[in-house]
Design a protein around this motif. Structure first.
Motif, PDB file in Angstrom:
ATOM      1  N   ALA B 211       0.835  -1.204   0.000  1.00 25.70           N
ATOM      2  CA  ALA B 211       0.000   0.000   0.000  1.00 25.70           C
ATOM      3  C   ALA B 211       0.873   1.259   0.000  1.00 25.70           C
ATOM      4  O   ALA B 211       0.562   2.236  -0.693  1.00 25.70           O
ATOM      5  N   LEU B 212       1.973   1.246   0.763  1.00 24.10           N
ATOM      6  CA  LEU B 212       2.869   2.413   0.811  1.00 24.10           C
ATOM      7  C   LEU B 212       3.526   2.650  -0.553  1.00 24.10           C
ATOM      8  O   LEU B 212       3.594   3.780  -1.044  1.00 24.10           O
ATOM      9  N   LEU B 214       2.473   1.693  -3.509  1.00 22.59           N
ATOM     10  CA  LEU B 214       1.490   2.129  -4.507  1.00 22.59           C
ATOM     11  C   LEU B 214       1.095   3.590  -4.302  1.00 22.59           C
ATOM     12  O   LEU B 214       0.878   4.317  -5.264  1.00 22.59           O
ATOM     13  N   TRP B 215       1.017   4.025  -3.045  1.00 24.57           N
ATOM     14  CA  TRP B 215       0.712   5.440  -2.787  1.00 24.57           C
ATOM     15  C   TRP B 215       1.842   6.334  -3.323  1.00 24.57           C
ATOM     16  O   TRP B 215       1.597   7.306  -4.035  1.00 24.57           O
ATOM     17  N   SER B 218       2.001   6.556  -7.094  1.00 20.68           N
ATOM     18  CA  SER B 218       0.859   7.105  -7.828  1.00 20.68           C
ATOM     19  C   SER B 218       0.640   8.597  -7.579  1.00 20.68           C
ATOM     20  O   SER B 218      -0.315   9.164  -8.094  1.00 20.68           O
ATOM     21  N   ALA B 250      -0.241   6.000 -11.230  1.00 20.72           N
ATOM     22  CA  ALA B 250       0.772   5.340 -10.454  1.00 20.72           C
ATOM     23  C   ALA B 250       2.049   5.192 -11.249  1.00 20.72           C
ATOM     24  O   ALA B 250       2.578   4.111 -11.390  1.00 20.72           O
TER      25      ALA B 250
END
Lengths: 283, 283
Positions: B211-212, B214-215, B218, B250
């Motif tokens: 999740a980190l 991908l954040w 993106s 992303a």
């Protein structure tokens, strides 16, 4: 719309793959397992994969791309927000009912709850999904949130939505793995009986469905165009790209493009007037 | 760089969580399992989680965000492409070695290969990852591909990279689920022995790491800025946002921003001249 044919082909593929996943889940529980009922038996457990795949995967996927459908662009943004929120609410209810089915089955059979990684991540996903729905409703659907707050939260809303969606599919794959190992005994999963191969294919369909939805949701040129009112209200010198840059990743929801563009105080005040006059269709 | 402090906090968090995942995988195999060796025993299997988490998750994650590190922006684009490709090559080699370990372990124990959903999706991910690396090398690193081809393939390269990364994490979660069910017998996984809780936490770390990454990948405002040469060569009327719009989702790789901007034939010819003169740093 740019590449309308390609969009349509992808949409039809996603709908087919998603629908096929639901059919596969039904064939799994009716042909290979004991069917469905609500009596604490394995038939109650069977609601879990069916409702998760129908609601938490298929309906959630459609909710993500609903703003992209070009024939909805003549509908008001408010109507589309209601459809987006409505589909996600249905998905959440189905996910919760499907969890109740597992808990009741576990309790009836004295199987511990919440011990597996599948259950940990699955419950976390449902909690985050409910939070996302509640916050989305409060910020983007109700008319009280100030525009800067909406602008600040939109990229987080989009990112969270897509990350939760991907996590839900990952959790479904873990669930399929668990269920096949636990329920296939003679022959075992490792002997690849027809059920194992069939349900593995269901897992592949879920991955393909997720990949199609994420592709469609992340093409910025397939976004719903900004409202005419918002165009008029755009501050001098502001470009659509400039303010959209914050919410470009996979903007599946695209809920507030037009709101994001209205970023000057003057435009905001003007907007409030238009809101009162019922001319603005972005809320 | 906008929000430098926030970027740094996220980077440190991602590195910590990624590093902790590798440590957890080592504690798992050394403290709870039999350790590591290469002799067809369960100790050979244990290379599988360690190498997948080290290479296919942690190193791949770093490779995705390597263009985002602001202190690399003074380095040439060519050097950064080599680092991006190099890290991905290391990840691919570790993933392949880790698969060999499983095949050898299975063969030594007469356990069938490739029956599980984990193995189906895992092998597919490795094949797509290798294809992605090969195509990325041929199109974006070698100097032969025409600029329109690069521009057309960049959004696909970025999307594929992130989708494969997410799929790898999902596959790792399935693998953890399988391994815990198969190896915990007395007490079983459902009795939540310390190993089960510990490895479930490892699974959560992998999700947080994903999740980190991908954040960070993106956020378009954290992209590497375009090269000075490319700015000069930008065709009249072209805006950075205009041509970047295609690769906004992303854009972890961000490998060819500057190439994408050079989209007129004249600019391309001018570029070739600069290439010959060794002044262009984007390749």
């Amino acid at each position: 719309m740019e590449d309308y044919g390609r969009f349509l082909a992808l949409l039809v593929s996603a709908l087919l793959v998603g629908f096929l996943s639901v059919v596969f889940s039904l064939v799994w529980v009716f042909h290979y397992r004991e069917g469905l009922s609500w009596d604490g038996s394995p038939r109650e457990f069977n609601w879990h994969p069916v409702l998760i795949i129908t609601g938490f995967v298929f309906i959630q996927g459609i909710a993500i791309i609903v703003y992209r459908l070009p024939w909805t662009w003549k509908c008001s943004k408010l109507l589309m927000k209601f459809i987006h929120a409505g589909l996600n609410t249905i998905a959440m209810i189905l996910a919760i009912v499907s969890m109740v089915a597992v808990f009741e089955f576990h309790n009836a059979k004295n199987i511990p709850n919440m011990y597996s990684l599948h259950s940990w991540i699955g419950l976390t996903a449902v909690i985050f999904y409910s939070l996302q729905l509640f916050l989305g409703f409060a910020v983007f659907l109700l008319p009280f949130a100030p525009v800067p707050l909406r602008a600040a939260l939109m990229p987080i809303h989009v990112y969270s939505g897509l990350t939760i969606f991907a996590t839900v599919i990952a959790t479904a794959l873990m669930g399929i793995t668990e269920k096949l190992i636990f329920s296939l005994k003679n022959p075992a999963y490792s002997a690849s009986p027809p059920e194992a191969t069939f349900v593995n294919c269901l897992g592949l369909l879920l991955v393909i469905f997720g990949a199609l939805i994420l592709w469609m949701a992340s093409r910025s040129h397939w976004k719903r165009p900004p409202e005419e009112n918002a165009k008029v209200l755009q501050p001098i010198g502001g470009t659509p790209e400039g303010t959209e840059a914050e919410s470009t990743m996979a903007d599946g929801s695209n809920a507030d493009n037009s709101d994001l563009r209205i970023n000057s105080e003057a435009a905001r005040k003007q907007n409030l007037k238009l809101d009162e006059a019922g001319q603005r269709s972005t809320m």
